[in-house]
Design a protein around this motif. Structure first.
Motif, short mmCIF file in Angstrom:
data_model
loop_
_atom_site.label_atom_id
_atom_site.label_comp_id
_atom_site.label_asym_id
_atom_site.label_seq_id
_atom_site.Cartn_x
_atom_site.Cartn_y
_atom_site.Cartn_z
N SER A 1 -1.05 18.06 25.98
CA SER A 1 -2.17 18.94 26.30
C SER A 1 -3.52 18.25 26.25
O SER A 1 -4.52 18.78 26.75
N ASN B 1 7.85 21.63 27.24
CA ASN B 1 6.56 21.93 26.62
C ASN B 1 6.69 22.53 25.23
O ASN B 1 5.99 22.13 24.29
N HIS B 2 7.62 23.49 25.08
CA HIS B 2 7.66 24.19 23.80
C HIS B 2 9.07 24.65 23.46
O HIS B 2 9.94 24.73 24.32
N ILE C 1 1.64 30.82 28.14
CA ILE C 1 2.48 29.63 28.07
C ILE C 1 3.92 29.95 28.42
O ILE C 1 4.58 29.21 29.15
N SER D 1 4.35 20.08 23.53
CA SER D 1 3.27 20.66 22.73
C SER D 1 3.30 20.07 21.32
O SER D 1 4.36 20.03 20.68
N ASN E 1 3.83 23.42 19.17
CA ASN E 1 4.96 24.34 19.35
C ASN E 1 6.26 23.66 19.77
O ASN E 1 7.13 24.31 20.37
#
Length: 261
Positions: free
Chosen positions: A11, A170-171, A189, A222, A225
């Motif tokens: 990010s 991402n998470h 998200i 992330s 997360n």
């Protein structure tokens, strides 16, 4: 032969190098000018050796440094009409065309830059006209997918039978749901225009032909997360491979050169 490397992924900034023959392109640049040059030098790359910079979409962690880098080193810039329109109000964008070539691309149409075939494809994300890319030298294919909220049939088709993948993880859904993020951000998200979680990335691998894969790298993790070991476990489980075979792109150092043979 194709080789590829990451300047950093997350990010706080993203950029990916892709090279074939005499052609070397940079996909996105979400880093400031000095930081970008330092990261390129770490990988043995001089900025003025870049054949082009391609942009996926206008968000700052992907496009924040593209105009300054392109202008300073006279690097041609390629992006969709929607991305250009979204960036047009920025001071660095308005001055760009004076210093470097700018090409507007169709997000559905292939084109060539030197020895690389560039195949953009649209993705669901909360941006003006976002695309991701498949790169080919005519024999090998590198698929890149970040910043997509969900899988689409076209996306799955584009990434089928690639030789290498850089894939958003991402998470972790449970970590995001329990995070300190406000509900609106968590919903953004996790939504269909947000970012892929570990399970969705693993689902993609189950839906495509992976028989040619030489590399899989989890990207855009992330820091809040997700955990690298969770992303690796999800992808390794989908491929029934050893966890050590899955690479991870980090925010600070990305990953070093990998080669598709």
């Amino acid at each position: 032969m194709i080789r590829f490397a990451s300047l950093g992924s997350g990010s706080r900034g993203n950029a990916l190098l892709v090279e074939a023959g005499r052609t070397r392109v940079l996909l996105d640049c979400g880093f400031g000018l000095r930081d970008a040059v330092s990261r390129l030098e770490r990988l043995g790359v001089a900025p003025d050796s870049l054949s082009a910079i391609l942009v996926t979409h206008e968000h700052g962690d992907h496009a924040g440094g593209v105009f300054r880098l392109a202008r300073r080193h006279a690097i041609p810039l390629w992006l969709t009409h929607g991305t250009l329109a979204a960036l047009a109000g920025r001071e660095e964008a308005s001055a760009h065309s004076v210093h470097s070539a700018l090409s507007v691309i169709d997000g559905h149409s292939a084109h060539a830059i030197g020895d690389l075939q560039i195949l953009p494809y649209p993705v669901p994300h909360d941006a003006r006209e976002p695309v991701q890319y498949v790169f080919s030298d005519g024999a090998r294919r590198l698929g890149v997918l970040t910043d997509a909220g969900c899988l689409t049939p076209h996306l799955v088709t584009m990434l089928d039978a690639c030789d290498a993948l850089v894939l958003e993880c991402n998470h972790d859904a449970d970590m995001l749901a329990a995070s300190r993020y406000p509900p609106s951000l968590r919903q953004r998200i996790a939504g269909r225009l947000g970012h892929l979680d570990n399970a969705a990335a693993a689902d993609l691998l189950r839906r495509i032909d992976t028989g040619r894969l030489q590399h899989v790298v989890a990207a855009h993790l992330s820091e809040e997360n997700n955990r690298p070991e969770l992303a690796v476990a999800a992808l390794a489980g989908a491929l029934s491979c050893a966890p050590e075979w899955i690479g991870v792109a980090t925010q600070e150092t990305g990953f070093d050169w990998r080669q598709i043979v």
